[in-house]
Design a protein around this motif. Structure first.
Motif, PDB file in Angstrom:
ATOM      1  N   LEU A 296      38.972  40.941  32.677  1.00  0.00           N
ATOM      2  CA  LEU A 296      39.525  41.838  31.670  1.00  0.00           C
ATOM      3  C   LEU A 296      40.931  41.394  31.302  1.00  0.00           C
ATOM      4  N   LEU A 297      41.185  41.335  29.989  1.00  0.00           N
ATOM      5  CA  LEU A 297      42.477  40.924  29.451  1.00  0.00           C
ATOM      6  C   LEU A 297      43.531  42.010  29.666  1.00  0.00           C
ATOM      7  N   ASP A 298      44.798  41.625  29.469  1.00  0.00           N
ATOM      8  CA  ASP A 298      45.902  42.566  29.609  1.00  0.00           C
ATOM      9  C   ASP A 298      46.868  42.416  28.439  1.00  0.00           C
ATOM     10  N   ARG A 299      47.290  43.521  27.926  1.00  0.00           N
ATOM     11  CA  ARG A 299      48.415  43.633  26.995  1.00  0.00           C
ATOM     12  C   ARG A 299      48.972  45.037  27.154  1.00  0.00           C
TER      13      ARG A 299
ATOM     14  N   LEU B 292      42.905  48.569  45.346  1.00  0.00           N
ATOM     15  CA  LEU B 292      41.671  48.124  44.706  1.00  0.00           C
ATOM     16  C   LEU B 292      40.958  47.085  45.561  1.00  0.00           C
ATOM     17  N   ASP B 293      41.715  46.229  46.219  1.00  0.00           N
ATOM     18  CA  ASP B 293      41.129  45.240  47.113  1.00  0.00           C
ATOM     19  C   ASP B 293      40.353  45.920  48.235  1.00  0.00           C
ATOM     20  N   ARG B 294      40.951  46.926  48.856  1.00  0.00           N
ATOM     21  CA  ARG B 294      40.290  47.632  49.965  1.00  0.00           C
ATOM     22  C   ARG B 294      39.092  48.431  49.485  1.00  0.00           C
ATOM     23  N   MET B 295      39.264  49.173  48.406  1.00  0.00           N
ATOM     24  CA  MET B 295      38.199  50.069  47.961  1.00  0.00           C
ATOM     25  C   MET B 295      37.021  49.331  47.348  1.00  0.00           C
ATOM     26  N   SER B 296      37.249  48.103  46.886  1.00  0.00           N
ATOM     27  CA  SER B 296      36.155  47.309  46.308  1.00  0.00           C
ATOM     28  C   SER B 296      35.497  46.408  47.340  1.00  0.00           C
ATOM     29  N   GLY B 297      35.955  46.450  48.571  1.00  0.00           N
ATOM     30  CA  GLY B 297      35.402  45.563  49.585  1.00  0.00           C
ATOM     31  C   GLY B 297      35.809  44.119  49.397  1.00  0.00           C
ATOM     32  N   GLY B 298      37.012  43.911  48.874  1.00  0.00           N
ATOM     33  CA  GLY B 298      37.517  42.551  48.702  1.00  0.00           C
ATOM     34  C   GLY B 298      37.057  41.867  47.441  1.00  0.00           C
ATOM     35  N   ARG B 299      36.631  42.642  46.451  1.00  0.00           N
ATOM     36  CA  ARG B 299      36.100  42.027  45.224  1.00  0.00           C
ATOM     37  C   ARG B 299      37.160  41.811  44.144  1.00  0.00           C
ATOM     38  N   LEU B 300      38.407  42.169  44.400  1.00  0.00           N
ATOM     39  CA  LEU B 300      39.448  41.978  43.396  1.00  0.00           C
ATOM     40  C   LEU B 300      39.960  40.542  43.407  1.00  0.00           C
ATOM     41  N   VAL B 301      40.051  39.964  42.216  1.00  0.00           N
ATOM     42  CA  VAL B 301      40.750  38.693  42.009  1.00  0.00           C
ATOM     43  C   VAL B 301      41.910  38.995  41.065  1.00  0.00           C
ATOM     44  N   LEU B 302      43.119  38.741  41.524  1.00  0.00           N
ATOM     45  CA  LEU B 302      44.312  39.094  40.768  1.00  0.00           C
ATOM     46  C   LEU B 302      44.788  37.869  39.997  1.00  0.00           C
TER      47      LEU B 302
ATOM     48  N   GLU C  79      44.053  49.653  30.279  1.00  0.00           N
ATOM     49  CA  GLU C  79      44.880  49.085  31.337  1.00  0.00           C
ATOM     50  C   GLU C  79      43.943  48.457  32.364  1.00  0.00           C
ATOM     51  N   PRO C  80      44.117  47.170  32.687  1.00  0.00           N
ATOM     52  CA  PRO C  80      43.082  46.468  33.447  1.00  0.00           C
ATOM     53  C   PRO C  80      42.871  46.940  34.874  1.00  0.00           C
ATOM     54  N   LEU C  81      43.925  47.277  35.614  1.00  0.00           N
ATOM     55  CA  LEU C  81      43.708  47.706  36.991  1.00  0.00           C
ATOM     56  C   LEU C  81      42.971  49.037  37.052  1.00  0.00           C
TER      57      LEU C  81
ATOM     58  N   THR D 160      41.533  40.347  36.879  1.00  0.00           N
ATOM     59  CA  THR D 160      42.478  40.444  35.770  1.00  0.00           C
ATOM     60  C   THR D 160      42.698  39.049  35.215  1.00  0.00           C
ATOM     61  N   GLU D 161      42.674  38.942  33.864  1.00  0.00           N
ATOM     62  CA  GLU D 161      42.680  37.584  33.291  1.00  0.00           C
ATOM     63  C   GLU D 161      43.432  37.551  31.960  1.00  0.00           C
ATOM     64  N   VAL D 162      44.742  37.473  32.026  1.00  0.00           N
ATOM     65  CA  VAL D 162      45.571  37.616  33.208  1.00  0.00           C
ATOM     66  C   VAL D 162      46.386  38.898  33.086  1.00  0.00           C
ATOM     67  N   LEU D 163      46.719  39.465  34.242  1.00  0.00           N
ATOM     68  CA  LEU D 163      47.627  40.596  34.280  1.00  0.00           C
ATOM     69  C   LEU D 163      49.041  40.078  34.013  1.00  0.00           C
ATOM     70  N   ILE D 164      49.747  40.712  33.082  1.00  0.00           N
ATOM     71  CA  ILE D 164      51.108  40.281  32.762  1.00  0.00           C
ATOM     72  C   ILE D 164      52.037  40.937  33.774  1.00  0.00           C
TER      73      ILE D 164
END
Length: 305
Positions: A55-58, A104-114, A65-67, A84-88
């Motif tokens: 998801l894009l960010d601006r 988000l990392d914990r609640m997703s089971g480690g599926r977040l890529v920042l 809002e991406p997060l 996030t691709e990419v979070l500014i």
């Protein structure tokens, strides 16, 4: 000719064509025009062959809002990564960003890529009361703070640790986007890899710069390389909608026409681009959609599987 056979291999797709075979992770970049529709996109992608949702960010733009959005999508899916691709990052306060990412990392089971970058829109910085001229230095300072907080260290002498702890002490996987050598050097200094929003014809040099940064900073192994290509599959009106949306998003850059011209709109074009990125050593390709029709998820799944 029907779609080539696909085998799931730890989230990757193995393509078999006459005279070529390659293994590649394929992610899906989500449109930003209708946030309420993204749950449908995410569930379809989670049931298909895709590895990641991007998801894009601006800030000064009509986008989710991406997060926040990716938190909802992670809760609606079971296995697919959210990125996030990419979070500014320089628009944000680093302590709160560290806490949001760890949550988000914990609640997703480690599926977040920042995926992080500095951005280039002056109005985004005006709205966030940040200085566009210092955005690169600010990102480096943010990474130092976030790495410290993720490892469980206190913020300072008068302030204790900031939780929750992420799944791993180094925090979620961090990728960096950018084009200039100073930006790409963050791959070796801080990150787990590189996000390349570049066509295959000139992405190879960026990949080499990222790998060189990795080596020069004494990192073991190799950085993860994630490429991005803009796509639209469907009726002519959908393709035109996607082109218009992409042109509006990149209007500020002065290169919107160039970006739109590079959009891939046929299965053969998409497969060829994936093969080119595979030849360059990319680990994953994100197929970025700007058209709002969620049936694109199924069409793209047919292309790669």
């Amino acid at each position: 000719m029907g779609a080539p056979p696909l085998l799931e291999v730890r989230g990757a797709a193995r393509f078999n064509y006459p005279y070529l075979e390659f293994l590649m992770h394929i992610g899906l970049g989500l449109p930003i025009s209708d946030p309420a529709a993204l749950l449908d996109w995410a569930r379809r992608a989670d049931a298909g062959p895709f590895s990641t949702l991007g998801l894009l960010d601006r800030l000064v733009y009509d986008n989710p809002e991406p997060l926040v959005a990716l938190g909802m999508l992670a809760g609606a899916t079971n296995r697919i990564k959210v990125q996030t691709e990419v979070l500014i990052a320089p628009l944000r306060e680093p302590t709160l960003l560290a806490k949001q990412a760890a949550t988000l990392d914990r609640m997703s089971g480690g599926r977040l890529v920042l995926g992080l970058g500095v951005g280039g829109r002056e109005d985004d910085h005006i709205a966030s009361c940040t200085d566009i001229r210092t955005r690169g230095r600010r990102l480096d300072e943010q990474m130092e703070i976030m790495r410290r907080l993720w490892s469980g260290q206190a913020y300072g002498a008068d302030c204790g640790p900031v939780g929750p702890a992420p799944l791993h002490p180094e925090g979620p996987e961090v990728l960096f986007g950018g084009f200039q050598p100073a930006a790409i050097d963050r791959v070796g200094r801080w990150g787990g890899g590189f996000l390349a929003a570049a066509a295959p014809s000139w992405a190879g040099g960026l990949f080499d710069t990222a790998r060189r940064s990795w080596t020069e900073h004494g990192r073991a192994g190799e950085p993860r390389i994630v490429a991005q290509v803009n796509v639209a599959l469907g009726a002519p009106e959908l393709v035109e909608e996607a082109r218009a949306a992409m042109g509006a998003y990149y209007e500020f850059s002065g290169r919107a026409d160039y970006m739109v011209a590079g959009m891939l709109t046929t299965p053969d074009e998409i497969r060829a681009a994936i093969k080119q990125f595979d030849d360059l050593g990319a680990d994953e390709v994100m197929l970025y959609c700007y058209g709002g029709d969620a049936d694109q998820v199924d069409r793209l799944a047919d292309v790669i599987g």
